[in-house]
Design a protein around this motif. Structure first.
Motif, PDB file in Angstrom:
ATOM      1  N   SER A  37       0.779  -1.341  -0.073  1.00 59.01           N
ATOM      2  CA  SER A  37      -0.010   0.072  -0.022  1.00 59.01           C
ATOM      3  C   SER A  37       0.782   1.156  -0.068  1.00 59.01           C
ATOM      4  N   LEU A  38       0.582   1.948  -0.960  1.00 57.38           N
ATOM      5  CA  LEU A  38       1.399   3.425  -1.052  1.00 57.38           C
ATOM      6  C   LEU A  38       0.852   4.252  -0.029  1.00 57.38           C
ATOM      7  N   LEU A  39      -0.088   4.153   0.643  1.00 61.81           N
ATOM      8  CA  LEU A  39      -0.494   4.949   1.844  1.00 61.81           C
ATOM      9  C   LEU A  39       0.120   4.573   2.905  1.00 61.81           C
ATOM     10  N   PHE A  40       0.107   3.288   3.105  1.00 56.73           N
ATOM     11  CA  PHE A  40       0.666   2.676   4.217  1.00 56.73           C
ATOM     12  C   PHE A  40       2.323   3.076   4.266  1.00 56.73           C
ATOM     13  N   LEU A  41       2.902   2.836   3.222  1.00 57.93           N
ATOM     14  CA  LEU A  41       4.390   3.166   3.105  1.00 57.93           C
ATOM     15  C   LEU A  41       4.713   4.765   3.376  1.00 57.93           C
ATOM     16  N   SER A  42       3.547   5.565   2.731  1.00 58.39           N
ATOM     17  CA  SER A  42       3.887   6.981   3.071  1.00 58.39           C
ATOM     18  C   SER A  42       3.728   7.363   4.462  1.00 58.39           C
ATOM     19  N   LEU A  43       2.819   6.780   5.125  1.00 58.17           N
ATOM     20  CA  LEU A  43       2.488   7.183   6.523  1.00 58.17           C
ATOM     21  C   LEU A  43       3.795   6.465   7.402  1.00 58.17           C
ATOM     22  N   SER A  44       4.366   5.535   6.906  1.00 59.59           N
ATOM     23  CA  SER A  44       5.483   4.718   7.582  1.00 59.59           C
ATOM     24  C   SER A  44       6.419   5.764   7.281  1.00 59.59           C
ATOM     25  N   VAL A  52      17.766  -1.259   4.538  1.00 56.96           N
ATOM     26  CA  VAL A  52      18.045  -2.043   5.724  1.00 56.96           C
ATOM     27  C   VAL A  52      16.482  -2.522   6.319  1.00 56.96           C
ATOM     28  N   GLY A  53      15.496  -2.536   5.454  1.00 50.50           N
ATOM     29  CA  GLY A  53      14.236  -3.232   5.753  1.00 50.50           C
ATOM     30  C   GLY A  53      13.226  -2.338   6.524  1.00 50.50           C
ATOM     31  N   ALA A  54      13.481  -0.874   6.665  1.00 48.01           N
ATOM     32  CA  ALA A  54      12.685   0.051   7.189  1.00 48.01           C
ATOM     33  C   ALA A  54      11.467   0.179   6.124  1.00 48.01           C
ATOM     34  N   LYS A  55      10.106   0.191   6.625  1.00 50.61           N
ATOM     35  CA  LYS A  55       9.105   0.403   5.676  1.00 50.61           C
ATOM     36  C   LYS A  55       9.101   2.102   5.395  1.00 50.61           C
ATOM     37  N   SER A  56       9.514   2.500   4.006  1.00 49.72           N
ATOM     38  CA  SER A  56       9.399   3.879   3.764  1.00 49.72           C
ATOM     39  C   SER A  56       9.192   3.713   2.050  1.00 49.72           C
ATOM     40  N   LEU A  57       8.885   5.011   1.624  1.00 52.95           N
ATOM     41  CA  LEU A  57       8.562   4.960   0.153  1.00 52.95           C
ATOM     42  C   LEU A  57       9.849   4.670  -0.636  1.00 52.95           C
ATOM     43  N   GLY A  58      11.150   4.382  -0.076  1.00 55.29           N
ATOM     44  CA  GLY A  58      12.194   4.008  -0.627  1.00 55.29           C
ATOM     45  C   GLY A  58      11.894   2.622  -1.400  1.00 55.29           C
ATOM     46  N   GLU A  59      11.174   2.021  -0.743  1.00 57.66           N
ATOM     47  CA  GLU A  59      10.847   0.513  -0.934  1.00 57.66           C
ATOM     48  C   GLU A  59      10.170   0.630  -2.649  1.00 57.66           C
ATOM     49  N   VAL A  60       9.477   1.625  -2.820  1.00 57.40           N
ATOM     50  CA  VAL A  60       8.947   1.660  -4.316  1.00 57.40           C
ATOM     51  C   VAL A  60       9.956   1.751  -5.228  1.00 57.40           C
ATOM     52  N   ILE A  61      10.752   2.813  -4.847  1.00 57.50           N
ATOM     53  CA  ILE A  61      12.138   3.531  -5.716  1.00 57.50           C
ATOM     54  C   ILE A  61      12.963   2.331  -5.845  1.00 57.50           C
ATOM     55  N   MET A  62      13.410   1.481  -4.791  1.00 59.26           N
ATOM     56  CA  MET A  62      14.331   0.451  -4.817  1.00 59.26           C
ATOM     57  C   MET A  62      13.650  -0.704  -5.603  1.00 59.26           C
ATOM     58  N   ALA A  63      12.343  -1.049  -5.595  1.00 57.93           N
ATOM     59  CA  ALA A  63      11.797  -2.064  -6.417  1.00 57.93           C
ATOM     60  C   ALA A  63      11.960  -1.404  -7.802  1.00 57.93           C
ATOM     61  N   GLY A  64      11.730  -0.217  -8.206  1.00 58.45           N
ATOM     62  CA  GLY A  64      11.996   0.269  -9.588  1.00 58.45           C
ATOM     63  C   GLY A  64      13.481   0.082 -10.140  1.00 58.45           C
ATOM     64  N   ILE A  65      14.141   0.226  -9.196  1.00 58.89           N
ATOM     65  CA  ILE A  65      15.679   0.237  -9.633  1.00 58.89           C
ATOM     66  C   ILE A  65      16.212  -1.189  -9.831  1.00 58.89           C
ATOM     67  N   THR A  66      15.801  -2.115  -8.748  1.00 59.90           N
ATOM     68  CA  THR A  66      16.103  -3.469  -9.207  1.00 59.90           C
ATOM     69  C   THR A  66      15.508  -4.083 -10.200  1.00 59.90           C
ATOM     70  N   THR A  67      14.296  -3.618 -10.903  1.00 59.03           N
ATOM     71  CA  THR A  67      13.713  -4.029 -12.054  1.00 59.03           C
ATOM     72  C   THR A  67      13.689  -3.203 -13.155  1.00 59.03           C
ATOM     73  N   THR A  68      14.514  -2.080 -13.034  1.00 59.54           N
ATOM     74  CA  THR A  68      14.673  -1.157 -14.182  1.00 59.54           C
ATOM     75  C   THR A  68      13.060  -0.610 -14.575  1.00 59.54           C
ATOM     76  N   ILE A  94       9.727   4.104 -10.078  1.00 61.07           N
ATOM     77  CA  ILE A  94      10.695   5.132  -9.509  1.00 61.07           C
ATOM     78  C   ILE A  94      10.079   6.646  -9.383  1.00 61.07           C
ATOM     79  N   LEU A  95       9.475   6.573 -10.421  1.00 60.28           N
ATOM     80  CA  LEU A  95       8.677   7.989 -10.668  1.00 60.28           C
ATOM     81  C   LEU A  95       7.621   8.015  -9.528  1.00 60.28           C
ATOM     82  N   GLN A  96       6.703   7.096  -9.390  1.00 59.46           N
ATOM     83  CA  GLN A  96       5.854   6.947  -8.459  1.00 59.46           C
ATOM     84  C   GLN A  96       6.171   7.458  -6.921  1.00 59.46           C
ATOM     85  N   GLY A  97       7.306   6.641  -6.435  1.00 59.70           N
ATOM     86  CA  GLY A  97       7.892   7.095  -5.278  1.00 59.70           C
ATOM     87  C   GLY A  97       8.483   8.401  -5.210  1.00 59.70           C
TER      88      GLY A  97
END
Length: 249
Positions: A46-53, A193-209, A214-217
């Motif tokens: 959830s982008l909302l959950f990640l944003s709140l975290s 390092v496993g913290a819930k943040s919007l970096g999760e979206v960006i990292m998912a974009g980087i690892t899968t090109t 990346i743009l969403q996050g």
């Protein structure tokens, strides 16, 4: 011009809410950014959950760092603590110059993965602007106000809490605003390092090109930063007017 500002804020808020609550709406727009057949919209959480975290990490670290920097700033502006100013300034400067990712690497073995090392890195990184603005605000308090407080028989503690801090508050809030907004962007590294943040979206974009991820996050982080910076700026201006320091800034 004021109405244009209100309109821009409203559009930014609407765009942010749509990105968080109805992401599928942007799927046709983002689809063109993928050339590997991957989904255009992030659905792994959830982008909302990640944003709140994400906001929670920044808020807690800013609160801890703000309390430490405020106490240090008060201490070094007192006669008894003036000699500790060079040491205090060196410590907060180290927190700013030492890369947060390096702090994470050092902290993980002792704190483990998750929010704790991220909070430590963000707290250290956000000390400098609050510390410097606390000192600047306290030193800018008019001598006439302090003399009047002494003439009324106020103790040192009363002068600090009833005169100095209220008058310095708008300047201190500027430091808090800068620290919060800078850490909004920096908090994205917490996902490494496993913290819930919007970096999760960006990292998912980087690892899968996946440029769409990346743009969403990135856009969500940017919108949060702009809106919060603007809100805190409005609060700062309101406090400056109340304390009569608006014209001096």
């Amino acid at each position: 011009m004021k109405w244009l500002g209100y309109g821009a804020r409203a559009l930014a808020l609407i765009l942010l809410l749509l990105l968080l609550l109805d992401t599928e709406l942007f799927a046709p727009i983002l689809a063109g950014l993928n050339d590997n057949g991957a989904p255009a919209v992030y659905r792994q959480g959830s982008l909302l959950f990640l944003s709140l975290s994400h906001l929670g990490l920044v808020a807690v670290s800013t609160f801890i760092g703000g309390a430490l920097a405020l106490l240090a700033g008060i201490f070094v502006t007192r006669p008894a603590g003036a000699e500790f100013l060079p040491l205090s300034r060196t410590i907060v400067n180290i927190g700013q110059t030492f890369p947060p990712i390096a702090v994470l690497a050092i902290a993980v073995p002792s704190l483990g993965f998750g929010a704790e090392p991220t909070l430590l890195a963000l707290t250290l990184y956000g000390l400098l602007p609050i510390f410097e603005n606390t000192m600047a605000g306290l030193k800018s308090v008019p001598a006439t106000a302090l003399d009047a407080a002494r003439g009324m028989g106020m103790t040192g503690w009363q002068r600090l809490t009833k005169v100095e801090l209220p008058l310095a508050l708008p300047v201190i809030l500027t430091g808090i605003r800068l620290s919060f907004v800078v850490n909004l962007g920096t908090a994205t590294i917490g996902s490494t390092v496993g913290a819930k943040s919007l970096g999760e979206v960006i990292m998912a974009g980087i690892t899968t090109t996946n440029t769409a991820y990346i743009l969403q996050g990135g856009i969500i982080v940017a919108l949060l930063a702009v809106l919060i910076y603007d809100a805190l700026g409005s609060l700062e201006r309101s406090l400056a007017k109340r304390t009569g320091t608006a014209g001096a800034r």
